[in-house]
Design a protein around this motif. Structure first.
Motif, PDB file in Angstrom:
ATOM      1  N   ALA A  94     -19.115  21.969 -30.347  1.00  0.00           N
ATOM      2  CA  ALA A  94     -20.122  22.696 -29.575  1.00  0.00           C
ATOM      3  C   ALA A  94     -21.447  22.751 -30.325  1.00  0.00           C
ATOM      4  O   ALA A  94     -22.527  22.622 -29.731  1.00  0.00           O
ATOM      5  CB  ALA A  94     -19.621  24.110 -29.274  1.00  0.00           C
ATOM      6  N   THR A  95     -21.377  22.935 -31.645  1.00  0.00           N
ATOM      7  CA  THR A  95     -22.602  22.989 -32.446  1.00  0.00           C
ATOM      8  C   THR A  95     -23.302  21.633 -32.437  1.00  0.00           C
ATOM      9  O   THR A  95     -24.536  21.554 -32.287  1.00  0.00           O
ATOM     10  CB  THR A  95     -22.261  23.410 -33.890  1.00  0.00           C
ATOM     11  OG1 THR A  95     -21.611  24.688 -33.874  1.00  0.00           O
ATOM     12  CG2 THR A  95     -23.523  23.500 -34.735  1.00  0.00           C
ATOM     13  N   ILE A  96     -22.537  20.561 -32.594  1.00  0.00           N
ATOM     14  CA  ILE A  96     -23.124  19.220 -32.536  1.00  0.00           C
ATOM     15  C   ILE A  96     -23.772  18.990 -31.182  1.00  0.00           C
ATOM     16  O   ILE A  96     -24.894  18.460 -31.089  1.00  0.00           O
ATOM     17  CB  ILE A  96     -22.041  18.153 -32.803  1.00  0.00           C
ATOM     18  CG1 ILE A  96     -21.596  18.218 -34.263  1.00  0.00           C
ATOM     19  CG2 ILE A  96     -22.567  16.753 -32.468  1.00  0.00           C
ATOM     20  CD1 ILE A  96     -20.409  17.331 -34.592  1.00  0.00           C
ATOM     21  N   GLN A  97     -23.099  19.397 -30.112  1.00  0.00           N
ATOM     22  CA  GLN A  97     -23.645  19.208 -28.766  1.00  0.00           C
ATOM     23  C   GLN A  97     -24.983  19.928 -28.608  1.00  0.00           C
ATOM     24  O   GLN A  97     -25.940  19.373 -28.057  1.00  0.00           O
ATOM     25  CB  GLN A  97     -22.650  19.726 -27.717  1.00  0.00           C
ATOM     26  CG  GLN A  97     -23.064  19.465 -26.278  1.00  0.00           C
ATOM     27  CD  GLN A  97     -23.040  17.989 -25.934  1.00  0.00           C
ATOM     28  OE1 GLN A  97     -22.078  17.297 -26.209  1.00  0.00           O
ATOM     29  NE2 GLN A  97     -24.118  17.509 -25.341  1.00  0.00           N
ATOM     30  N   MET A  98     -25.062  21.159 -29.112  1.00  0.00           N
ATOM     31  CA  MET A  98     -26.318  21.907 -29.012  1.00  0.00           C
ATOM     32  C   MET A  98     -27.413  21.286 -29.874  1.00  0.00           C
ATOM     33  O   MET A  98     -28.584  21.263 -29.480  1.00  0.00           O
ATOM     34  CB  MET A  98     -26.082  23.372 -29.402  1.00  0.00           C
ATOM     35  CG  MET A  98     -25.280  24.155 -28.368  1.00  0.00           C
ATOM     36  SD  MET A  98     -25.148  25.935 -28.733  1.00  0.00           S
ATOM     37  CE  MET A  98     -24.003  25.929 -30.100  1.00  0.00           C
ATOM     38  N   LEU A  99     -27.018  20.772 -31.040  1.00  0.00           N
ATOM     39  CA  LEU A  99     -28.006  20.125 -31.910  1.00  0.00           C
ATOM     40  C   LEU A  99     -28.556  18.842 -31.300  1.00  0.00           C
ATOM     41  O   LEU A  99     -29.626  18.377 -31.677  1.00  0.00           O
ATOM     42  CB  LEU A  99     -27.380  19.825 -33.277  1.00  0.00           C
ATOM     43  CG  LEU A  99     -27.076  21.033 -34.163  1.00  0.00           C
ATOM     44  CD1 LEU A  99     -26.238  20.613 -35.374  1.00  0.00           C
ATOM     45  CD2 LEU A  99     -28.352  21.732 -34.620  1.00  0.00           C
ATOM     46  N   LEU A 100     -27.810  18.270 -30.355  1.00  0.00           N
ATOM     47  CA  LEU A 100     -28.229  17.030 -29.695  1.00  0.00           C
ATOM     48  C   LEU A 100     -28.812  17.288 -28.305  1.00  0.00           C
ATOM     49  O   LEU A 100     -28.971  16.346 -27.519  1.00  0.00           O
ATOM     50  CB  LEU A 100     -27.041  16.078 -29.570  1.00  0.00           C
ATOM     51  CG  LEU A 100     -26.452  15.584 -30.899  1.00  0.00           C
ATOM     52  CD1 LEU A 100     -25.190  14.770 -30.648  1.00  0.00           C
ATOM     53  CD2 LEU A 100     -27.468  14.753 -31.665  1.00  0.00           C
ATOM     54  N   THR A 101     -29.114  18.525 -28.016  1.00  0.00           N
ATOM     55  CA  THR A 101     -29.652  18.885 -26.701  1.00  0.00           C
ATOM     56  C   THR A 101     -30.872  18.029 -26.355  1.00  0.00           C
ATOM     57  O   THR A 101     -31.784  17.870 -27.168  1.00  0.00           O
ATOM     58  CB  THR A 101     -30.068  20.363 -26.678  1.00  0.00           C
ATOM     59  OG1 THR A 101     -28.894  21.167 -26.882  1.00  0.00           O
ATOM     60  CG2 THR A 101     -30.696  20.737 -25.336  1.00  0.00           C
ATOM     61  N   GLY A 102     -30.862  17.470 -25.171  1.00  0.00           N
ATOM     62  CA  GLY A 102     -32.004  16.705 -24.673  1.00  0.00           C
ATOM     63  C   GLY A 102     -31.813  15.210 -24.741  1.00  0.00           C
ATOM     64  O   GLY A 102     -32.454  14.468 -23.991  1.00  0.00           O
ATOM     65  N   ILE A 103     -30.943  14.750 -25.603  1.00  0.00           N
ATOM     66  CA  ILE A 103     -30.794  13.300 -25.756  1.00  0.00           C
ATOM     67  C   ILE A 103     -30.211  12.664 -24.512  1.00  0.00           C
ATOM     68  O   ILE A 103     -30.700  11.646 -24.019  1.00  0.00           O
ATOM     69  CB  ILE A 103     -29.919  12.987 -26.988  1.00  0.00           C
ATOM     70  CG1 ILE A 103     -30.695  13.292 -28.267  1.00  0.00           C
ATOM     71  CG2 ILE A 103     -29.479  11.519 -26.977  1.00  0.00           C
ATOM     72  CD1 ILE A 103     -29.947  12.998 -29.534  1.00  0.00           C
ATOM     73  N   ASN A 104     -29.160  13.293 -23.966  1.00  0.00           N
ATOM     74  CA  ASN A 104     -28.510  12.685 -22.809  1.00  0.00           C
ATOM     75  C   ASN A 104     -29.462  12.572 -21.630  1.00  0.00           C
ATOM     76  O   ASN A 104     -29.569  11.526 -20.987  1.00  0.00           O
ATOM     77  CB  ASN A 104     -27.273  13.494 -22.410  1.00  0.00           C
ATOM     78  CG  ASN A 104     -26.503  12.837 -21.284  1.00  0.00           C
ATOM     79  OD1 ASN A 104     -26.780  13.087 -20.122  1.00  0.00           O
ATOM     80  ND2 ASN A 104     -25.534  12.016 -21.634  1.00  0.00           N
ATOM     81  N   GLY A 105     -30.180  13.667 -21.354  1.00  0.00           N
ATOM     82  CA  GLY A 105     -31.105  13.649 -20.220  1.00  0.00           C
ATOM     83  C   GLY A 105     -32.216  12.642 -20.396  1.00  0.00           C
ATOM     84  O   GLY A 105     -32.599  11.944 -19.459  1.00  0.00           O
ATOM     85  N   GLU A 151     -24.928  30.550 -40.135  1.00  0.00           N
ATOM     86  CA  GLU A 151     -23.927  31.576 -39.837  1.00  0.00           C
ATOM     87  C   GLU A 151     -22.600  30.944 -39.451  1.00  0.00           C
ATOM     88  O   GLU A 151     -21.532  31.344 -39.924  1.00  0.00           O
ATOM     89  CB  GLU A 151     -24.407  32.471 -38.685  1.00  0.00           C
ATOM     90  CG  GLU A 151     -25.454  33.490 -39.053  1.00  0.00           C
ATOM     91  CD  GLU A 151     -25.853  34.334 -37.853  1.00  0.00           C
ATOM     92  OE1 GLU A 151     -25.328  34.090 -36.749  1.00  0.00           O
ATOM     93  OE2 GLU A 151     -26.678  35.250 -38.015  1.00  0.00           O
ATOM     94  N   THR A 152     -22.664  29.940 -38.585  1.00  0.00           N
ATOM     95  CA  THR A 152     -21.455  29.262 -38.130  1.00  0.00           C
ATOM     96  C   THR A 152     -20.762  28.547 -39.277  1.00  0.00           C
ATOM     97  O   THR A 152     -19.536  28.645 -39.437  1.00  0.00           O
ATOM     98  CB  THR A 152     -21.792  28.257 -37.013  1.00  0.00           C
ATOM     99  OG1 THR A 152     -22.367  28.958 -35.908  1.00  0.00           O
ATOM    100  CG2 THR A 152     -20.545  27.523 -36.546  1.00  0.00           C
ATOM    101  N   LEU A 153     -21.528  27.833 -40.082  1.00  0.00           N
ATOM    102  CA  LEU A 153     -20.953  27.105 -41.206  1.00  0.00           C
ATOM    103  C   LEU A 153     -20.318  28.054 -42.213  1.00  0.00           C
ATOM    104  O   LEU A 153     -19.263  27.757 -42.790  1.00  0.00           O
ATOM    105  CB  LEU A 153     -22.018  26.249 -41.895  1.00  0.00           C
ATOM    106  CG  LEU A 153     -22.647  25.121 -41.069  1.00  0.00           C
ATOM    107  CD1 LEU A 153     -23.656  24.360 -41.906  1.00  0.00           C
ATOM    108  CD2 LEU A 153     -21.577  24.176 -40.534  1.00  0.00           C
ATOM    109  N   ARG A 154     -20.956  29.209 -42.407  1.00  0.00           N
ATOM    110  CA  ARG A 154     -20.411  30.181 -43.358  1.00  0.00           C
ATOM    111  C   ARG A 154     -19.081  30.742 -42.855  1.00  0.00           C
ATOM    112  O   ARG A 154     -18.146  30.963 -43.627  1.00  0.00           O
ATOM    113  CB  ARG A 154     -21.413  31.311 -43.588  1.00  0.00           C
ATOM    114  CG  ARG A 154     -21.021  32.248 -44.720  1.00  0.00           C
ATOM    115  CD  ARG A 154     -22.181  33.106 -45.186  1.00  0.00           C
ATOM    116  NE  ARG A 154     -21.785  33.908 -46.327  1.00  0.00           N
ATOM    117  CZ  ARG A 154     -21.681  35.237 -46.306  1.00  0.00           C
ATOM    118  NH1 ARG A 154     -21.956  35.902 -45.196  1.00  0.00           N
ATOM    119  NH2 ARG A 154     -21.319  35.895 -47.380  1.00  0.00           N
ATOM    120  N   PHE A 155     -18.996  30.983 -41.544  1.00  0.00           N
ATOM    121  CA  PHE A 155     -17.728  31.438 -40.966  1.00  0.00           C
ATOM    122  C   PHE A 155     -16.642  30.398 -41.193  1.00  0.00           C
ATOM    123  O   PHE A 155     -15.537  30.714 -41.654  1.00  0.00           O
ATOM    124  CB  PHE A 155     -17.888  31.698 -39.466  1.00  0.00           C
ATOM    125  CG  PHE A 155     -16.579  31.837 -38.738  1.00  0.00           C
ATOM    126  CD1 PHE A 155     -15.843  33.008 -38.817  1.00  0.00           C
ATOM    127  CD2 PHE A 155     -16.061  30.783 -37.987  1.00  0.00           C
ATOM    128  CE1 PHE A 155     -14.619  33.133 -38.173  1.00  0.00           C
ATOM    129  CE2 PHE A 155     -14.849  30.889 -37.329  1.00  0.00           C
ATOM    130  CZ  PHE A 155     -14.121  32.070 -37.426  1.00  0.00           C
TER     131      PHE A 155
END
Length: 335
Positions: free
Chosen positions: A76-87, A184-188
């Motif tokens: 999910a994090t990777i998907q958000m980091l790649l937001t916009g590429i698909n469109g 935050e996510t990586l630390r979790f």
């Protein structure tokens, strides 16, 4: 069975797209020390533990399922980091946003260079995570096939090492992003690796004896011998002086291995020293442990009709399981 809850275990967030960091984060999606490898490693180990060690089966399945949850968080994090590429890739015209970002030869070459680091983002998945590591190498079961040995004391030690390596990958990843939400996510995720380390360590301590792994004991002539196999700048420490950590044998330091091997006829004439263990005692223990381990496994798998599911002992389920955040184990979501 698995039941999927659509909310993430930890609510991942990102401040803005970052394809470059998404490339690095693939290491924990489809890399050797990533979440997919961890989930399948423990999942595979659990099958052999089901009947002889039902408590360890529960542990391994719980952690395997959590690792699948972590794979979902990373994806999910990777998907958000790649937001916009698909469109943008769906728009083949030169005026698309991705083309505007590549305004000028230098910018275009930079994007192409990033694409060569993780080309699957641009020409394979078009903005979604792939089962590869950060260099684009596909995930392979070779990462984990050696981790399910059928001997829990060996597998749990392997798991402790795996959690250590995964913790270090997250520690390194934290140095390559400035996004506070991604941190935050990586630390979790990093923290859960340390938590699992301790769980596996605790589980190992309940298996007695657990050293050496397996059944057969070691040759008392060689279990406490340290060979100085290099020259210059020799160091001493508890690994080559004093007593061994498990057997408590006095370490025998061989300063010149070449001369000693020649003098002892290729070690054939070497005799045990610094230990109370004897060959007779070793053979006796081998027989005792063989009977114990064999009985342990065979008694858990009696002949006749076999079925995986067992009738639920409701009274035991509600009276013997520890509470988790005020809820009994029987009330939590099942895998």
């Amino acid at each position: 069975m698995f039941y999927h809850v659509k909310d993430l275990q930890y609510n991942a967030r990102v401040s803005k797209p970052d394809p470059a960091f998404a490339t690095l984060l693939l290491e924990q999606f489809g890399g050797a020390n990533g979440e997919l490898a961890a989930a399948l490693r423990y999942f595979g180990q659990a099958f052999g533990a089901k009947n002889p060690y039902p408590d360890k089966y529960d542990l391994l399945m719980d952690i395997a399922t959590e690792e699948f949850s972590h794979l979902e968080i990373v994806g999910a994090t990777i998907q958000m980091l790649l937001t916009g590429i698909n469109g943008d890739l769906k728009n083949a015209a030169e005026s698309s946003e991705i083309m505007k970002l590549m305004n000028g030869k230098a910018s275009k070459e930079e994007v192409i260079h990033q694409g060569m680091v993780a080309p699957q983002f641009l020409i394979g998945s078009a903005g979604g995570p792939c089962y590869t590591n950060s260099q684009g190498v596909p995930w392979t079961a070779a990462y984990i096939n050696g981790d399910a040995t059928g001997e829990l004391s060996a597998d749990l030690r392997s798991n402790i090492g795996a959690e250590s390596r995964a913790k270090m990958v997250y520690e390194y990843l934290l140095q390559f992003t400035e996004d506070p939400y991604v941190k935050e996510t990586l630390r979790f995720l990093m923290t859960r690796e340390v938590a699992h380390f301790q769980m596996f360590e605790a589980a190992l301590s309940t298996i007695q004896p657990n050293f050496p792994p397996g059944v057969l004991q070691t040759d008392p002539r060689f279990s406490n011998v340290y060979f100085n196999m290099s020259s210059g700048n020799d160091f001493s420490g508890p690994w080559n002086m004093g007593k061994t950590t498990q057997f408590g044998e006095e370490i025998q330091y061989v300063r010149d291995p070449i001369a000693y091997v020649m003098e002892s006829n290729g070690l054939l004439e070497h005799e045990a020293a610094g230990t109370d263990r004897t060959e007779a005692g070793v053979q006796k223990l081998n027989k005792e442990l063989s009977r114990q381990k064999s009985t342990e496994v065979n008694s858990a798998n009696p002949p006749g009709l076999m079925q995986w599911n067992k009738p639920l002992d409701k009274e035991k389920e509600h009276t013997q399981q520890p509470a988790k955040n005020g809820n009994s184990k029987g009330s939590r979501a099942k895998k």
